[in-house]
Design a protein around this motif. Sequence first.
Motif, PDB file in Angstrom:
ATOM      1  N   VAL A  69      52.496  54.327  44.833  1.00  0.00           N
ATOM      2  CA  VAL A  69      52.424  52.920  45.233  1.00  0.00           C
ATOM      3  C   VAL A  69      50.994  52.586  45.676  1.00  0.00           C
ATOM      4  CG1 VAL A  69      53.183  51.223  46.958  1.00  0.00           C
ATOM      5  CG2 VAL A  69      54.864  52.670  45.800  1.00  0.00           C
ATOM      6  N   ALA A  70      50.406  53.443  46.498  1.00  0.00           N
ATOM      7  CA  ALA A  70      49.023  53.223  46.933  1.00  0.00           C
ATOM      8  C   ALA A  70      48.080  53.204  45.729  1.00  0.00           C
ATOM      9  CB  ALA A  70      48.600  54.295  47.933  1.00  0.00           C
ATOM     10  N   GLY A  71      48.301  54.099  44.789  1.00  0.00           N
ATOM     11  CA  GLY A  71      47.465  54.141  43.589  1.00  0.00           C
ATOM     12  C   GLY A  71      47.607  52.896  42.732  1.00  0.00           C
ATOM     13  N   GLY A  72      48.827  52.424  42.558  1.00  0.00           N
ATOM     14  CA  GLY A  72      49.054  51.215  41.762  1.00  0.00           C
ATOM     15  C   GLY A  72      48.439  49.983  42.406  1.00  0.00           C
ATOM     16  N   LEU A  73      48.618  49.861  43.716  1.00  0.00           N
ATOM     17  CA  LEU A  73      48.007  48.740  44.429  1.00  0.00           C
ATOM     18  C   LEU A  73      46.480  48.837  44.368  1.00  0.00           C
ATOM     19  CD1 LEU A  73      50.319  48.548  47.580  1.00  0.00           C
ATOM     20  CD2 LEU A  73      50.207  46.912  45.679  1.00  0.00           C
ATOM     21  N   GLY A  74      45.968  50.053  44.504  1.00  0.00           N
ATOM     22  CA  GLY A  74      44.524  50.265  44.425  1.00  0.00           C
ATOM     23  C   GLY A  74      43.962  49.876  43.076  1.00  0.00           C
ATOM     24  N   LEU A  75      44.663  50.240  42.020  1.00  0.00           N
ATOM     25  CA  LEU A  75      44.225  49.889  40.664  1.00  0.00           C
ATOM     26  C   LEU A  75      44.158  48.372  40.493  1.00  0.00           C
ATOM     27  CD1 LEU A  75      43.494  50.891  37.799  1.00  0.00           C
ATOM     28  CD2 LEU A  75      45.937  50.783  37.282  1.00  0.00           C
ATOM     29  N   ALA A  76      45.201  47.686  40.918  1.00  0.00           N
ATOM     30  CA  ALA A  76      45.227  46.225  40.794  1.00  0.00           C
ATOM     31  C   ALA A  76      44.112  45.582  41.621  1.00  0.00           C
ATOM     32  CB  ALA A  76      46.588  45.686  41.235  1.00  0.00           C
ATOM     33  N   LEU A  77      43.918  46.064  42.842  1.00  0.00           N
ATOM     34  CA  LEU A  77      42.904  45.493  43.721  1.00  0.00           C
ATOM     35  C   LEU A  77      41.497  45.736  43.185  1.00  0.00           C
ATOM     36  CD1 LEU A  77      42.048  44.084  46.331  1.00  0.00           C
ATOM     37  CD2 LEU A  77      42.167  46.322  47.464  1.00  0.00           C
ATOM     38  N   TYR A  78      41.205  46.960  42.780  1.00  0.00           N
ATOM     39  CA  TYR A  78      39.834  47.231  42.343  1.00  0.00           C
ATOM     40  C   TYR A  78      39.524  46.533  41.022  1.00  0.00           C
ATOM     41  CZ  TYR A  78      39.248  50.794  38.633  1.00  0.00           C
ATOM     42  OH  TYR A  78      39.160  51.456  37.447  1.00  0.00           O
ATOM     43  N   LYS A  79      40.486  46.416  40.134  1.00  0.00           N
ATOM     44  CA  LYS A  79      40.234  45.674  38.887  1.00  0.00           C
ATOM     45  C   LYS A  79      40.001  44.192  39.178  1.00  0.00           C
ATOM     46  CE  LYS A  79      42.202  48.630  35.432  1.00  0.00           C
ATOM     47  NZ  LYS A  79      42.208  48.483  34.010  1.00  0.00           N
ATOM     48  N   TRP A  80      40.766  43.626  40.093  1.00  0.00           N
ATOM     49  CA  TRP A  80      40.591  42.227  40.462  1.00  0.00           C
ATOM     50  C   TRP A  80      39.199  42.020  41.072  1.00  0.00           C
ATOM     51  CZ3 TRP A  80      39.981  39.742  45.233  1.00  0.00           C
ATOM     52  CH2 TRP A  80      40.104  38.344  45.194  1.00  0.00           C
ATOM     53  N   LEU A  81      38.812  42.910  41.983  1.00  0.00           N
ATOM     54  CA  LEU A  81      37.502  42.784  42.620  1.00  0.00           C
ATOM     55  C   LEU A  81      36.358  42.943  41.623  1.00  0.00           C
ATOM     56  CD1 LEU A  81      38.101  44.689  45.961  1.00  0.00           C
ATOM     57  CD2 LEU A  81      37.462  42.282  45.711  1.00  0.00           C
ATOM     58  N   LYS A  82      36.491  43.863  40.686  1.00  0.00           N
ATOM     59  CA  LYS A  82      35.427  44.061  39.692  1.00  0.00           C
ATOM     60  C   LYS A  82      35.251  42.816  38.829  1.00  0.00           C
ATOM     61  CE  LYS A  82      35.068  48.970  39.501  1.00  0.00           C
ATOM     62  NZ  LYS A  82      34.216  49.904  38.834  1.00  0.00           N
ATOM     63  N   ARG A  83      36.350  42.174  38.466  1.00  0.00           N
ATOM     64  CA  ARG A  83      36.255  40.937  37.666  1.00  0.00           C
ATOM     65  C   ARG A  83      35.643  39.799  38.476  1.00  0.00           C
ATOM     66  NH1 ARG A  83      41.457  42.476  35.956  1.00  0.00           N
ATOM     67  NH2 ARG A  83      42.360  40.948  37.361  1.00  0.00           N
ATOM     68  N   ARG A  84      35.847  39.805  39.768  1.00  0.00           N
ATOM     69  CA  ARG A  84      35.322  38.734  40.620  1.00  0.00           C
ATOM     70  C   ARG A  84      33.846  38.938  40.978  1.00  0.00           C
ATOM     71  NH1 ARG A  84      38.425  34.384  42.560  1.00  0.00           N
ATOM     72  NH2 ARG A  84      37.036  34.578  44.318  1.00  0.00           N
ATOM     73  N   THR A  85      33.452  40.177  41.223  1.00  0.00           N
ATOM     74  CA  THR A  85      32.085  40.422  41.695  1.00  0.00           C
ATOM     75  C   THR A  85      31.099  40.673  40.557  1.00  0.00           C
ATOM     76  OG1 THR A  85      32.518  42.789  41.996  1.00  0.00           O
ATOM     77  CG2 THR A  85      32.873  41.344  43.909  1.00  0.00           C
ATOM     78  N   VAL A  86      31.555  41.201  39.444  1.00  0.00           N
ATOM     79  CA  VAL A  86      30.743  41.521  38.257  1.00  0.00           C
ATOM     80  C   VAL A  86      29.366  42.106  38.628  1.00  0.00           C
ATOM     81  CG1 VAL A  86      31.957  39.965  36.698  1.00  0.00           C
ATOM     82  CG2 VAL A  86      29.968  39.122  37.913  1.00  0.00           C
ATOM     83  N   ARG A  87      29.363  43.049  39.529  1.00  0.00           N
ATOM     84  CA  ARG A  87      28.126  43.695  39.971  1.00  0.00           C
ATOM     85  C   ARG A  87      27.721  44.757  38.951  1.00  0.00           C
ATOM     86  NH1 ARG A  87      27.296  47.000  45.678  1.00  0.00           N
ATOM     87  NH2 ARG A  87      25.072  46.570  45.860  1.00  0.00           N
ATOM     88  N   PRO A  88      26.531  44.641  38.353  1.00  0.00           N
ATOM     89  CA  PRO A  88      26.095  45.656  37.389  1.00  0.00           C
ATOM     90  C   PRO A  88      25.916  47.013  38.070  1.00  0.00           C
ATOM     91  CG  PRO A  88      24.658  43.730  37.330  1.00  0.00           C
ATOM     92  CD  PRO A  88      25.567  43.573  38.517  1.00  0.00           C
TER      93      PRO A  88
END
Length: 175
Positions: A69-88
């Motif tokens: 559960v922690a891993g699944g939530l982590g995957l969703a959160l980090y993918k969402w953040l990467k799309r929002r921040t687009v930091r090279p």
Amino acid sequence: MPPARMQRLSDYELAWCRRFNGAARRRAVERLFAGVSRLGDGVFWYALMGVIVACEGAAGASAVARMLVAGGLGLALYKWLKRRTVRPRPCARSAAISVTVAPLDEFSFPSGHTLHAVAFTTVALAHYPALAWLLLPFTLLVAASRLVLGLHYPSDVLAGALLGGALARTVLALS
């Protein structure tokens, strides 16, 4: 974080990224951290989960379910953040940073490897504190690997660790 602020932070941290990456110029160091990073892709964690279930049965399945559960939530959160921040990634910003391990995606913030390592370790240690001798050093090596391999800024790794710890504590509190 606003784009201009993220850019200033990235500029400030780039010198640190070059220093960390300089350690990878030694072949043995690069191989160690590349191996740790590959294990941190999931192999280590899923093997650990399998061993826990095999050794502990139903009690282990409960701990592993929380880890998943922690891993699944982590995957969703980090993918969402990467799309929002687009930091090279630092390796995309500086030719002085050599990369021997291909990144899993284009963007840097936050470090998903670190997020998952901290989340899995926190949940596993809540159930099996005797595994600290193995999990704490491995988690630190995973976090360091992201810096040494030139794939993340220090703030990416710090953010990943904080997010992973918060996710794990949330999952454990809901149980």
